[in-house]
Write a protein that holds these residues in place. Structure first.
Motif: not given
Length: 310
Positions: A165-171
């Motif tokens: 989820g953090e990978v997607q949020f930051s992107f």
């Protein structure tokens, strides 16, 4: 079976959702049936629903609560400290991106926010351990599997989905919110994943299958330049994903892991091949086996030898 409808409203004084009274609930229900709210709603672009779902399927309420800044507004106006602290490690391409993002946001920003940025998880670039030999320390930096396991346990409570989820949020914060802080976090997370050599095949195969799928859809979306019936700028220009970028170098090493004939999970192998083909077809990258690490490679493992300490 009758469907139960619960109407909640926002209480400004208590700053929370509360259940509406029965009379209010009935008025809202009738207003919906009479289409009274429709004139104040904008059209939802259903043509991009599937794309958005693939970009955000791991972003849950828990992920947002962990990462969002106070007030929920992501703005480059509070990222000066982040940009300055990262300047020593930025490539010329990233410096150019920095200027581009600043120029694009300076025209629309009003005032200076006193709030800090998002609460991203700190991802160390170099593993440092006391009381271990130089050989062990080198191994920890060449294979980030142990670092991944430590972060999962310590920062994410063992939840792989929170990490994804953090990978997607930051992107999304970078691509759509023009946040340079988000770009550095996405870069750190991607570097962590692609720096693992044991985890994809032994301990975290399912996690890596999901991660490769996540980054595949991120870059597939970001590399779109022309859309039917729309006039849009490229989301990711060629300079951001140039052949000398961090992603190119990390992918070369990662893809080479699949060339030694080891037993590989079918789903992981399939998505890795799709990801590789995406980069080859859209960017013209060529992935040849790496014989050695280049001395001037900024993204090669950096090892600091620390003597044994009590």
């Amino acid at each position: 079976m009758a469907m139960q409808v619960i109407v909640r409203k926002w209480d400004k004084q208590e700053e929370r959702l509360v259940k509406a009274s029965e009379d209010e609930e009935e008025r809202y229900i009738q207003a919906v049936k009479n289409l009274e709210f429709d004139r104040n709603l904008g059209p939802y672009n259903l043509s991009h629903y599937e794309e958005w779902k693939q970009l955000s399927n791991f972003i849950t309420k828990s992920v947002k609560e962990r990462l969002e800044p106070i007030g929920g507004e992501i703005t480059v106006e509070c990222e000066d400290d982040v940009v300055r602290s990262s300047s020593a490690n930025k490539t010329p391409m990233e410096n150019a991106l920095d200027k581009q993002l600043k120029a694009g946001n300076s025209a629309t920003s009003i005032g200076k926010s006193q709030r800090k940025g998002c609460y991203y998880t700190p991802i160390p670039r170099v593993v440092k351990r006391k009381g271990v030999s130089g050989t062990e320390l080198t191994s920890l930096n060449l294979d980030k599997t142990q670092l991944l396991e430590t972060l999962l346990a310590k920062e994410y409570g063992g939840s792989e989905d929170l990490l994804l989820g953090e990978v997607q949020f930051s992107f999304i914060a970078f691509l759509m919110g023009q946040s340079l802080e988000a770009f550095f976090q996405w870069k750190s997370l991607v570097s962590l994943f692609l720096g693992c050599t044991e985890a994809p095949f032994k301990t975290r195969t399912q996690l890596f299958t999901k991660f490769i799928r996540v980054i595949y859809y991120q870059l597939k979306y970001g590399l779109q330049k022309d859309r039917i019936g729309e006039s849009v700028l490229p989301l990711l220009d060629d300079s951001w994903l140039s052949a000398d970028s961090f992603l190119d170098r990390l992918c070369k090493d990662f893809f080479s892991l699949f060339e030694d004939g080891s037993v590989v999970d079918g789903d992981l192998l399939s998505w890795t091949r799709k990801f590789k083909e995406l980069l080859e077809n859209n960017l013209g990258w060529e992935f040849q086996p790496c014989s050695a690490i280049e001395e001037d490679d900024e993204f090669a493992p950096q090892v600091e030898i620390i003597g044994d300490e009590a």
